[in-house]
Design a protein around this motif. Structure first.
Motif, mmCIF file in Angstrom:
data_model
loop_
_atom_site.group_PDB
_atom_site.id
_atom_site.type_symbol
_atom_site.label_atom_id
_atom_site.label_comp_id
_atom_site.label_asym_id
_atom_site.label_seq_id
_atom_site.Cartn_x
_atom_site.Cartn_y
_atom_site.Cartn_z
ATOM 1 N N SER A 23 0.800 -1.213 0.000
ATOM 2 C CA SER A 23 0.000 0.000 0.000
ATOM 3 C C SER A 23 0.839 1.271 0.000
ATOM 4 C CB SER A 23 -0.917 0.002 1.225
ATOM 5 O OG SER A 23 -0.128 -0.029 2.392
ATOM 6 N N GLY A 24 2.119 1.162 -0.221
ATOM 7 C CA GLY A 24 2.933 2.360 -0.231
ATOM 8 C C GLY A 24 4.407 2.052 -0.336
ATOM 9 N N PHE A 25 5.195 3.055 -0.025
ATOM 10 C CA PHE A 25 6.646 2.995 -0.138
ATOM 11 C C PHE A 25 7.251 2.983 1.256
ATOM 12 C CE2 PHE A 25 10.653 5.323 -0.160
ATOM 13 C CZ PHE A 25 11.373 4.636 -1.112
ATOM 14 N N GLU A 26 8.281 2.150 1.456
ATOM 15 C CA GLU A 26 9.006 2.117 2.721
ATOM 16 C C GLU A 26 10.499 2.184 2.433
ATOM 17 O OE1 GLU A 26 8.034 -1.245 5.098
ATOM 18 O OE2 GLU A 26 5.939 -0.671 5.323
ATOM 19 N N HIS A 27 11.216 2.903 3.302
ATOM 20 C CA HIS A 27 12.670 3.009 3.171
ATOM 21 C C HIS A 27 13.270 2.978 4.573
ATOM 22 C CE1 HIS A 27 16.488 4.176 1.339
ATOM 23 N NE2 HIS A 27 16.656 4.968 2.389
ATOM 24 N N ILE A 28 14.325 2.183 4.738
ATOM 25 C CA ILE A 28 15.022 2.069 6.015
ATOM 26 C C ILE A 28 16.476 2.455 5.787
ATOM 27 C CG2 ILE A 28 15.699 0.504 7.877
ATOM 28 C CD1 ILE A 28 13.337 -1.287 7.005
ATOM 29 N N ASP A 29 17.009 3.304 6.680
ATOM 30 C CA ASP A 29 18.400 3.722 6.540
ATOM 31 C C ASP A 29 18.932 4.166 7.902
ATOM 32 O OD1 ASP A 29 20.817 4.283 5.367
ATOM 33 O OD2 ASP A 29 20.034 5.752 3.950
ATOM 34 N N ASN A 30 20.238 4.197 8.017
ATOM 35 C CA ASN A 30 20.910 4.653 9.232
ATOM 36 C C ASN A 30 21.761 5.853 8.858
ATOM 37 O OD1 ASN A 30 22.882 4.991 11.339
ATOM 38 N ND2 ASN A 30 22.252 2.995 12.092
ATOM 39 N N ILE A 31 21.596 6.973 9.593
ATOM 40 C CA ILE A 31 22.359 8.181 9.281
ATOM 41 C C ILE A 31 22.926 8.787 10.560
ATOM 42 C CG2 ILE A 31 21.165 8.724 7.135
ATOM 43 C CD1 ILE A 31 19.442 10.709 8.629
ATOM 44 N N ASN A 32 23.889 9.679 10.390
ATOM 45 C CA ASN A 32 24.556 10.366 11.496
ATOM 46 C C ASN A 32 23.999 11.776 11.665
ATOM 47 O OD1 ASN A 32 26.339 8.228 12.076
ATOM 48 N ND2 ASN A 32 27.661 8.852 10.383
ATOM 49 N N ASP A 33 24.408 12.443 12.738
ATOM 50 C CA ASP A 33 23.975 13.815 13.011
ATOM 51 C C ASP A 33 24.330 14.740 11.847
ATOM 52 O OD1 ASP A 33 23.086 13.061 15.469
ATOM 53 O OD2 ASP A 33 24.780 13.868 16.580
ATOM 54 N N GLY A 34 23.404 15.626 11.496
ATOM 55 C CA GLY A 34 23.651 16.624 10.463
ATOM 56 C C GLY A 34 23.563 16.097 9.049
ATOM 57 N N GLU A 57 15.947 4.644 17.861
ATOM 58 C CA GLU A 57 16.565 5.075 19.127
ATOM 59 C C GLU A 57 16.091 6.482 19.478
ATOM 60 O OE1 GLU A 57 20.718 4.179 19.399
ATOM 61 O OE2 GLU A 57 20.469 2.339 18.252
ATOM 62 N N ASP A 58 17.012 7.356 19.883
ATOM 63 C CA ASP A 58 16.635 8.686 20.372
ATOM 64 C C ASP A 58 16.929 9.813 19.388
ATOM 65 O OD1 ASP A 58 15.795 7.640 22.805
ATOM 66 O OD2 ASP A 58 17.823 7.675 23.625
ATOM 67 N N LEU A 114 14.771 14.682 4.847
ATOM 68 C CA LEU A 114 14.766 14.186 6.217
ATOM 69 C C LEU A 114 16.142 14.453 6.811
ATOM 70 C CD1 LEU A 114 13.365 12.562 8.489
ATOM 71 C CD2 LEU A 114 14.400 10.527 7.492
ATOM 72 N N ILE A 115 16.185 15.114 7.958
ATOM 73 C CA ILE A 115 17.452 15.507 8.584
ATOM 74 C C ILE A 115 17.514 14.917 9.990
ATOM 75 C CG2 ILE A 115 18.907 17.431 9.303
ATOM 76 C CD1 ILE A 115 17.231 19.213 7.416
ATOM 77 N N LEU A 116 18.649 14.307 10.318
ATOM 78 C CA LEU A 116 18.907 13.905 11.699
ATOM 79 C C LEU A 116 19.643 15.065 12.356
ATOM 80 C CD1 LEU A 116 18.868 11.987 14.061
ATOM 81 C CD2 LEU A 116 20.876 10.864 13.124
ATOM 82 N N GLY A 120 22.330 11.180 17.196
ATOM 83 C CA GLY A 120 22.596 10.126 16.228
ATOM 84 C C GLY A 120 23.859 9.380 16.579
ATOM 85 N N PRO A 121 24.217 8.397 15.844
ATOM 86 C CA PRO A 121 23.505 7.878 14.669
ATOM 87 C C PRO A 121 22.224 7.157 15.080
ATOM 88 C CG PRO A 121 25.385 6.486 15.153
ATOM 89 C CD PRO A 121 25.437 7.627 16.125
ATOM 90 N N ASP A 122 21.295 7.094 14.121
ATOM 91 C CA ASP A 122 20.018 6.443 14.368
ATOM 92 C C ASP A 122 19.478 5.882 13.057
ATOM 93 O OD1 ASP A 122 17.749 5.548 15.595
ATOM 94 O OD2 ASP A 122 17.088 7.492 16.334
ATOM 95 N N THR A 123 18.651 4.864 13.203
ATOM 96 C CA THR A 123 18.007 4.244 12.052
ATOM 97 C C THR A 123 16.581 4.770 11.967
ATOM 98 O OG1 THR A 123 19.337 2.257 12.289
ATOM 99 C CG2 THR A 123 17.315 2.051 11.011
ATOM 100 N N PHE A 124 16.138 5.100 10.754
ATOM 101 C CA PHE A 124 14.778 5.589 10.566
ATOM 102 C C PHE A 124 14.022 4.691 9.598
ATOM 103 C CE2 PHE A 124 17.080 7.606 7.119
ATOM 104 C CZ PHE A 124 16.208 7.490 6.053
ATOM 105 N N TYR A 125 12.724 4.690 9.748
ATOM 106 C CA TYR A 125 11.804 4.006 8.840
ATOM 107 C C TYR A 125 10.908 5.067 8.236
ATOM 108 C CZ TYR A 125 13.228 -0.153 11.390
ATOM 109 O OH TYR A 125 13.967 -1.159 11.959
ATOM 110 N N LEU A 126 11.021 5.260 6.936
ATOM 111 C CA LEU A 126 10.194 6.241 6.242
ATOM 112 C C LEU A 126 9.109 5.489 5.499
ATOM 113 C CD1 LEU A 126 11.101 9.448 4.574
ATOM 114 C CD2 LEU A 126 10.038 7.770 3.096
ATOM 115 N N GLN A 127 7.867 5.870 5.729
ATOM 116 C CA GLN A 127 6.733 5.253 5.053
ATOM 117 C C GLN A 127 5.949 6.347 4.342
ATOM 118 O OE1 GLN A 127 4.894 3.542 8.478
ATOM 119 N NE2 GLN A 127 6.000 1.621 8.269
#
Length: 174
Positions: A23-34, A57-58, A114-116, A120-127
């Motif tokens: 039913s849509g698009f999903e993306h998972i990634d891990n990024i650092n601050d800034g 995480e936080d 999308l900006i962290l 960080g670092p943290d993993t995000f789930y974009l839907q």
């Protein structure tokens, strides 16, 4: 008898083969601050886009939507947001789990950033409710100065012509 057998077979296949429900698009990634992650999507007039970001995480994420191609990341050297981003973005969310719901006014390409910001670092789930978003990489290297290119080309041609005259001069002496 054949109808019952056929109905039983079809019914069994419906039970054993699960339907695909995308039913849509999903993306998972891990990024650092800034760090920024960009996506683009084409929206038609009156089409609605819903983007939701959750984190593992936080991390403190910020989500922005632009109707024009962003030419910079709007992140200062200290990894904080530049206040100009709020003037350029047509919609944004700074919540713990950022969420954007926007209905397009005109048919065009829209950009998602999308900006962290911190933690960080943290993993995000974009839907997203759209079938697909295209990952977009904002060029980090600025364009070349045209006057620098012209001067370099003139200098290169002058060196080539000068070396050619020297080569011909030595060739004639031999």
């Amino acid at each position: 008898m054949k109808r019952k057998f056929l109905a039983f077979t079809v019914f069994t296949l419906f039970i054993l083969i699960p339907p695909v429900n995308v039913s849509g698009f999903e993306h998972i990634d891990n990024i650092n601050d800034g760090i920024s992650v960009y996506f683009l999507a084409h929206l038609n007039n009156s089409q609605t886009i819903e983007v939701n970001v959750t984190r593992t995480e936080d991390g403190n994420f910020a989500l922005f939507l632009f109707d024009k191609r962003p030419s910079e990341s709007f992140i200062d050297l200290d990894k904080s947001l530049n206040s100009r981003i709020f003037d350029v973005a047509i919609n944004y969310s700074l919540d713990d789990n950022p969420y954007i719901n926007y209905t397009a006014i005109e048919s065009k390409i829209y950009y998602i950033q999308l900006i962290l910001i911190e933690n960080g670092p943290d993993t995000f789930y974009l839907q997203c409710n759209l079938d697909s978003l295209t990952r977009y990489y904002l060029p980090i290297i600025s364009g070349y100065n045209i006057s620098f290119i012209i001067i370099s080309l003139i200098l290169a041609f002058a060196i080539i012509l000068y070396r050619g005259k020297l080569h011909n001069k030595f060739k004639n002496k031999i």
